[in-house]
Design a protein around this motif. Structure first.
Motif, PDB file in Angstrom:
ATOM      1  N   MET A   1      35.377  69.914  19.872  1.00 39.14           N
ATOM      2  CA  MET A   1      34.851  69.705  18.411  1.00 39.14           C
ATOM      3  C   MET A   1      35.863  70.662  17.495  1.00 39.14           C
ATOM      4  O   MET A   1      35.976  71.813  17.733  1.00 39.14           O
ATOM      5  N   ASN A   2      36.267  70.164  16.289  1.00 39.55           N
ATOM      6  CA  ASN A   2      37.360  70.852  15.543  1.00 39.55           C
ATOM      7  C   ASN A   2      36.490  71.375  14.199  1.00 39.55           C
ATOM      8  O   ASN A   2      35.243  71.188  14.179  1.00 39.55           O
ATOM      9  N   ASP A   3      37.407  72.387  13.507  1.00 40.69           N
ATOM     10  CA  ASP A   3      36.524  73.265  12.574  1.00 40.69           C
ATOM     11  C   ASP A   3      35.916  72.148  11.481  1.00 40.69           C
ATOM     12  O   ASP A   3      34.770  72.495  10.859  1.00 40.69           O
ATOM     13  N   PHE A   4      36.719  71.095  11.011  1.00 38.35           N
ATOM     14  CA  PHE A   4      36.055  70.061   9.964  1.00 38.35           C
ATOM     15  C   PHE A   4      34.819  69.384  10.695  1.00 38.35           C
ATOM     16  O   PHE A   4      33.946  69.459   9.680  1.00 38.35           O
ATOM     17  N   ASN A   5      34.746  69.196  11.865  1.00 40.93           N
ATOM     18  CA  ASN A   5      33.539  68.490  12.402  1.00 40.93           C
ATOM     19  C   ASN A   5      32.262  69.413  12.341  1.00 40.93           C
ATOM     20  O   ASN A   5      31.361  69.165  12.029  1.00 40.93           O
ATOM     21  N   GLU A   6      32.639  70.760  12.932  1.00 42.49           N
ATOM     22  CA  GLU A   6      31.719  71.741  12.568  1.00 42.49           C
ATOM     23  C   GLU A   6      30.931  71.973  10.989  1.00 42.49           C
ATOM     24  O   GLU A   6      29.882  72.105  10.919  1.00 42.49           O
ATOM     25  N   TYR A   7      31.888  71.923  10.126  1.00 39.82           N
ATOM     26  CA  TYR A   7      31.659  71.820   8.868  1.00 39.82           C
ATOM     27  C   TYR A   7      30.907  70.613   8.450  1.00 39.82           C
ATOM     28  O   TYR A   7      29.983  71.119   7.740  1.00 39.82           O
ATOM     29  N   VAL A   8      31.249  69.622   8.851  1.00 37.99           N
ATOM     30  CA  VAL A   8      30.182  68.368   8.342  1.00 37.99           C
ATOM     31  C   VAL A   8      29.183  68.462   8.970  1.00 37.99           C
ATOM     32  O   VAL A   8      27.926  68.376   8.260  1.00 37.99           O
ATOM     33  N   ARG A   9      28.751  68.995  10.376  1.00 40.00           N
ATOM     34  CA  ARG A   9      27.548  69.292  10.886  1.00 40.00           C
ATOM     35  C   ARG A   9      26.773  70.106  10.342  1.00 40.00           C
ATOM     36  O   ARG A   9      25.662  69.985   9.977  1.00 40.00           O
ATOM     37  N   GLU A  10      27.249  71.365   9.985  1.00 38.36           N
ATOM     38  CA  GLU A  10      26.674  72.393   9.455  1.00 38.36           C
ATOM     39  C   GLU A  10      26.105  71.894   7.831  1.00 38.36           C
ATOM     40  O   GLU A  10      24.931  72.117   7.806  1.00 38.36           O
ATOM     41  N   VAL A  11      27.170  71.316   7.258  1.00 40.38           N
ATOM     42  CA  VAL A  11      26.530  70.918   5.681  1.00 40.38           C
ATOM     43  C   VAL A  11      25.552  69.944   5.645  1.00 40.38           C
ATOM     44  O   VAL A  11      24.463  70.090   5.134  1.00 40.38           O
ATOM     45  N   PHE A  12      25.677  68.950   6.623  1.00 44.86           N
ATOM     46  CA  PHE A  12      24.800  67.816   6.662  1.00 44.86           C
ATOM     47  C   PHE A  12      23.461  67.992   7.410  1.00 44.86           C
ATOM     48  O   PHE A  12      22.228  67.376   7.272  1.00 44.86           O
ATOM     49  N   SER A  13      23.406  69.275   8.395  1.00 46.66           N
ATOM     50  CA  SER A  13      22.064  69.604   9.237  1.00 46.66           C
ATOM     51  C   SER A  13      21.103  70.003   8.362  1.00 46.66           C
ATOM     52  O   SER A  13      20.019  70.011   8.676  1.00 46.66           O
ATOM     53  N   ALA A  14      21.395  70.308   6.966  1.00 42.92           N
ATOM     54  CA  ALA A  14      20.360  70.773   6.192  1.00 42.92           C
ATOM     55  C   ALA A  14      19.484  69.874   5.814  1.00 42.92           C
ATOM     56  O   ALA A  14      18.073  69.933   5.479  1.00 42.92           O
ATOM     57  N   THR A  15      19.714  68.751   5.989  1.00 45.52           N
ATOM     58  CA  THR A  15      18.938  67.442   5.650  1.00 45.52           C
ATOM     59  C   THR A  15      18.214  66.724   7.103  1.00 45.52           C
ATOM     60  O   THR A  15      17.173  66.314   6.831  1.00 45.52           O
ATOM     61  N   GLY A  16      18.858  66.993   8.228  1.00 45.36           N
ATOM     62  CA  GLY A  16      18.301  66.312   9.309  1.00 45.36           C
ATOM     63  C   GLY A  16      19.159  66.854  10.526  1.00 45.36           C
ATOM     64  O   GLY A  16      20.093  67.538  10.416  1.00 45.36           O
ATOM     65  N   ASP A  17      19.107  65.924  11.588  1.00 48.74           N
ATOM     66  CA  ASP A  17      19.602  66.051  12.996  1.00 48.74           C
ATOM     67  C   ASP A  17      21.058  65.517  12.868  1.00 48.74           C
ATOM     68  O   ASP A  17      21.020  64.400  12.889  1.00 48.74           O
ATOM     69  N   ILE A  18      22.239  66.047  12.987  1.00 47.06           N
ATOM     70  CA  ILE A  18      23.451  65.476  13.006  1.00 47.06           C
ATOM     71  C   ILE A  18      24.081  65.644  14.188  1.00 47.06           C
ATOM     72  O   ILE A  18      24.208  66.926  14.927  1.00 47.06           O
TER      73      ILE A  18
END
Length: 114
Positions: A1-18
């Motif tokens: 998993m790269n940094d961009f994927n982690e960033y997307v997961r982190e930002v979107f996880s505030a709303t639900g399970d990513i």
């Protein structure tokens, strides 16, 4: 998993399970179990739904990878938490349920049918 994927997961996880899964050179992005988009080349592509077409009307529409037949929204508004929440909740309501995987029949089950 790269940094961009982690960033997307982190930002979107505030709303639900990513969940982000590696697939054919890119990554599939799931929100609460439903496929919402792809990550290809450090860009997030979101599926087109009524909600995403309305909220992302000014975003670029592109194919996520060569050979794709599906135009998708290129998402780049990661700082807008209200937009992300409205977008993901609306898309979730509009996207179909994930199809259950078919169980493989065992030899025992197959012999019962004979």
């Amino acid at each position: 998993m790269n940094d961009f994927n982690e960033y997307v997961r982190e930002v979107f996880s505030a709303t639900g399970d990513i969940v982000i899964k590696s697939m054919m050179g890119g990554f599939l992005v799931y929100y609460n179990g439903k496929l919402i988009g792809d990550i290809c080349g450090n860009e997030l592509f979101l599926k087109r739904t009524t909600t995403s077409d309305r909220l992302l009307a000014d975003s670029e529409l592109r194919y996520p990878y060569e050979g794709s037949k599906t135009l998708m929204h290129v998402f780049d508004r990661y700082e807008d938490a209200d937009l992300i929440e409205e977008l993901l909740e609306g898309m979730y309501a509009e996207l179909p349920e994930r199809k259950p995987k078919k169980a493989k029949r065992s030899e025992k089950d197959a012999s019962k049918k004979s």
